[in-house]
Each structure stands twice: as C-alpha cells, then as structure tokens.
Design an enzyme around this catalytic site. Structure first.
Site, PDB file in Angstrom:
ATOM      1  N   PRO A 279       0.845  -1.210   0.000  1.00  0.00           N
ATOM      2  CA  PRO A 279       0.000   0.000   0.000  1.00  0.00           C
ATOM      3  C   PRO A 279       0.872   1.249   0.000  1.00  0.00           C
ATOM      4  CG  PRO A 279       0.015  -1.021   2.174  1.00  0.00           C
ATOM      5  CD  PRO A 279       0.774  -1.946   1.268  1.00  0.00           C
TER       6      PRO A 279
ATOM      7  N   ASP B 292       5.926   2.206   2.111  1.00  0.00           N
ATOM      8  CA  ASP B 292       5.014   1.084   2.327  1.00  0.00           C
ATOM      9  C   ASP B 292       4.278   1.309   3.638  1.00  0.00           C
ATOM     10  OD1 ASP B 292       3.785  -1.366   2.828  1.00  0.00           O
ATOM     11  OD2 ASP B 292       5.412  -2.541   1.948  1.00  0.00           O
ATOM     12  N   HIS B 293       2.967   1.565   3.536  1.00  0.00           N
ATOM     13  CA  HIS B 293       2.199   1.943   4.721  1.00  0.00           C
ATOM     14  C   HIS B 293       1.892   0.755   5.633  1.00  0.00           C
ATOM     15  CE1 HIS B 293       0.395   4.879   7.077  1.00  0.00           C
ATOM     16  NE2 HIS B 293      -0.643   5.244   6.356  1.00  0.00           N
ATOM     17  N   ARG B 294       2.315  -0.453   5.244  1.00  0.00           N
ATOM     18  CA  ARG B 294       2.136  -1.592   6.141  1.00  0.00           C
ATOM     19  C   ARG B 294       3.017  -1.465   7.380  1.00  0.00           C
ATOM     20  NH1 ARG B 294       3.087  -6.589   2.097  1.00  0.00           N
ATOM     21  NH2 ARG B 294       4.769  -5.165   1.492  1.00  0.00           N
TER      22      ARG B 294
ATOM     23  N   VAL C 250       5.541   1.493   7.563  1.00  0.00           N
ATOM     24  CA  VAL C 250       6.007   2.874   7.725  1.00  0.00           C
ATOM     25  C   VAL C 250       4.782   3.749   7.902  1.00  0.00           C
ATOM     26  CG1 VAL C 250       7.306   4.777   6.712  1.00  0.00           C
ATOM     27  CG2 VAL C 250       8.017   2.420   6.262  1.00  0.00           C
TER      28      VAL C 250
END
Length: 457
Positions: free
Chosen positions: A251, A427-429, A431
C-alpha cells in the site's frame, strides 16, 4: 566420437529464462574449457556464458535475440575437436542450424522446431538427437532464397531478422540471402530498404491526403512504420513484472516537500572548486543520497522490509542504497552496498562506477539485488515531482526533482531561490505517516541548510 549437450544453466536468483544477446563462437569452432561462448541477457544483467567442455561446436540451438528457458539445450559439443561424420569443417561444408523453440507436449519444455517436411522431436532431449540435417534438407537449405520462396517454403532467416523485416514491411520472399546456405541476414533486409526496392509484406493501406496534397499514409512519427511490435523481455520484462507486483502488493503513500536548496547548490559549487573534490563527480543526487543516509539514523523504519511469510518487519541496520539508472536496456537499479559506512567521496565514486557499468551492460546480478532503499532523480529530465513505485522488497523510495530558480520567501522578503521538490513513497504496512513525514522533513532540512548535518550525526 562422443557428443555433449550443454543446457542453459540457472544464472542466478532462480531466473527461468535468458536471451542470447550475442554469440562469441560459431558452429565448427574449437573451444577450450571456460572459454566465453556467448553474452546472455537475464532479467537483471548481461553475463558471459562459459564453456564446460573442450571440443568442437557441433550446433548452436538458438539464434541471437532468442529467449531460451533454463534447462533447454543451447549448444551441442563434439568432444575431441573433430566430426565423426567425415565432413570438412574448414571448407565451409557445415551449414548453420537455424532453430526455434516451442512447447513440448509431454514435458512442457522448449523443443527444437522440426524442419519443414520432417517429423519434429517432441521433447528437448529428442531435439538434440538429430544434430545434422538429412541430405535432402541440407540440399534445400543450400538453395538460394528466391528458389526457397518459389518452392513455397519460408525463406531461411533468424527470428530477429524476420521480426525486423515485418516491422519494416519487407517481404522476405523477395530478398536474396547472402549468409551461409542462402540465409537472409539483417544486412540483406537493410540493403533492400536502402535501395527502395522493398515489397510490402501486407496489402496496400488506404491513403488519404492533406491540404497540401501529401499522402497522410506516408507521414509517420520519425519516419518509422505505422505500427511496430516490440517484444518485452530482459530488463524491461522484469521491471514491468516487479512494478505491477509492488503496486498491487504494497500500500503506497506518497508525500511531497518543496525545499529551498540554495545553500546546498552553493556548497556543491564550492566542493567542485576545491582541490579535494576536483576529480570527484558530485551532483545534487550525490548530496541528496548523503542526506538520506543521515536522516535514516533518526528514522531507520524507511530502510526496513516486510516479511510476508513470517508476518514480521525486518529492521535492516545497513543501507544498500539503490539508484535508478536509465540504460539502453531499460531502467536498472543497481545499489551501493553498505552506503551508510561511506564518505561523500566514496559514495560519489561508487555511484559513478555503477552507473557507467549499468549503461555498458556490465553489472552482475548481485549488484542489482539486495537493495534496501532507492533514490531516483527525475530532475535530470526536467521534471519537478512524481509518485515513484517502491522497489519490491524495500520500504521506501525518494524521487528528487529538478532544481528550479523561482520566487521564494526568504528572511521575510521575496527572493529568487533554488527550489527542489522531494517525493517520498513508502510502504504503509510498516512505515506510518509520522515516520515517513519525519524522514522526509529531515532530508529537506539537511538540503535546506547542509550545516544542520553536524547536529544530526
């Protein structure tokens, strides 16, 4: 006289196919162990394919430009250096074996394509059993190309030459081959194009005309054919697959920051003029790379990676700094190993050396693997910002835009300043927005006032 078949090995990283970029040997050549046979292009680099045997090249199973599956035959050797069929190789009696590949019905592996009028082998193993053409086929192969055309058979040529002729509207039935045994070469097709005698391979197009009376059917972009089919393979194929995988797996979040980099540009000019850095290739990207390394000391999360199988975040306390390099083969992303331990001079030299070898196609798979963070410079193309896609297996990528001279608020007044836009995708998983924003702000602060680096290290 024994023969040995050399199958294409896995050239590293579990790659499933490679393209024969160029042959260094020909049929009938005597070779030694470890002699380079061909340049082979994988999805990551161009590597040299060395000989595992000493002997004579009996047959080459693929043409230049052809993609071969790992495990499929590429060369058959006669061990001992001579033929056992009494043929005279020195007088040109050996005719090149032009082959193709297709799916074998029993194993699904590529098999050598049968000659017209003969029964073809059904597996890769059977393909190597017949290494010399029957007498009738050999006689047919030696006929001039125009005779082959009249007999209804396809003119003999390699796949790249057939593609080149198709793209340029040349009917190979009308081309005489100058290669061994009447084989049509690329030079033969180019000669036909040069003298204007090309016969269209397709029917005539419906032509119109503009207000000047010029035919619109003959006016194309760059004088090229109206449509061209470009095979996607090698680096471009790998890049396309990686970007699709990354875009639909990780994401992405992208943040932007405009920065007054006037002081950084002044520092760059001073460094280039100094004796210590006179022979060092320093660029805005070099200083941006150093800024990223300093900022990672405070926010190492952007240098981590996501382990899907373990369901865990892997924190990496080293930085293999990747950078995007445009090359004739496509976009490549080599990385500088352990960049966090390098001085500015070492970092600049490493980037320059890797960039040069990337353009020459001389990088190894290891130099294109294992990156932890990537920097891409879209500013060299006159672009301000973008939304870069994260390299698979990494946590973030930073794009730096062009340096623009523009009105900017400076010390309470409007002044012309050097301004750059930074674009960070992460990467919003693993960060979070807070971590990504802090890292981007730190990079911007360093580029705004390079002296602040002393307070961060």
């Amino acid at each position: 006289m024994s023969t040995k078949v050399f199958n294409l090995p896995d050239l590293g990283e579990g790659l499933t196919e490679s393209e024969i970029s160029s042959w260094r040997v020909a049929e009938g050549d005597v070779v030694e162990v470890n002699q380079v046979l061909a340049d082979v292009e994988t999805a990551k680099a161009v590597v040299e394919l060395s000989s595992p045997y000493a002997g004579t090249i009996r047959s080459l199973h693929a043409a230049e430009g052809e993609t071969v599956d790992v495990g499929a035959p590429v060369i058959t050797f006669d061990l001992g250096g001579t033929d056992d069929d009494g043929s005279d190789e020195e007088d040109g009696g050996r005719v090149p074996t032009l082959v193709g590949y297709g799916s074998a019905p029993d194993k699904g592996r590529p098999a050598r394509r049968a000659r017209r009028g003969t029964s073809g082998p059904t597996s890769a193993a059977a393909a190597t059993a017949q290494t010399e053409p029957p007498a009738a086929d050999a006689a047919q192969a030696l006929r001039p190309a125009d005779e082959a055309g009249r007999s209804g058979e396809r003119p003999r040529s390699t796949p790249p030459v057939r593609l080149f002729a198709k793209q340029n509207g040349v009917d190979l039935e009308q081309v005489s081959g100058s290669g061994a045994g009447g084989v049509i070469t690329r030079a033969d097709v180019e000669a036909v194009l040069a003298d204007g005698t090309a016969t269209p391979a397709q029917g005539p197009r419906a032509a119109g005309s503009d207000s000047t009376g010029q035919s619109t059917a003959t006016r194309t972009l760059g004088g090229r054919p109206r449509t061209e089919t470009v095979p996607v393979k090698g680096v471009r194929k790998a890049t396309a697959q990686a970007m699709v995988s990354s875009a639909f797996t990780a994401p992405h979040v992208t943040e932007f920051l405009q920065v007054d980099v006037t002081e950084t540009m002044e520092l760059l000019a001073e460094l280039k003029a100094s004796r210590d850095y006179r022979d060092v290739k320093l660029t805005p990207m070099t200083l941006a790379a150093k800024a990223c390394l300093v900022a990672m000391e405070r926010t190492p999360d952007v240098n981590a990676r996501w382990d899907e199988q373990a369901g865990a975040i892997v924190q990496q306390n080293f930085v293999n700094l990747g950078f995007a390099a445009a090359t004739p083969r496509g976009l490549m992303v080599p990385n500088v190993k352990d960049a966090q331990a390098m001085s500015l001079t070492e970092l600049a030299d490493a980037i320059r050396e890797l960039t040069g070898r990337a353009r020459e196609g001389g990088l190894s798979p290891a130099e294109l693997s294992g990156g932890t963070f990537t920097l891409t410079n879209v500013g060299v193309f006159g672009i301000d910002a973008g939304t870069p896609i994260i390299n698979p297996g990494e946590g973030a990528i930073l794009a730096i835009g062009q340096v623009r001279r523009m009105p900017w608020e400076y010390r309470g007044e409007i002044a012309l300043r050097e301004v750059m836009t930074l674009s960070l995708s992460f990467d919003h998983r693993f960060v979070d927005g807070e971590q990504g924003s802090r890292f981007l702000a730190d990079v911007g602060a360093i580029l705004r006032r390079p002296g602040l680096t002393l307070t961060m290290v």
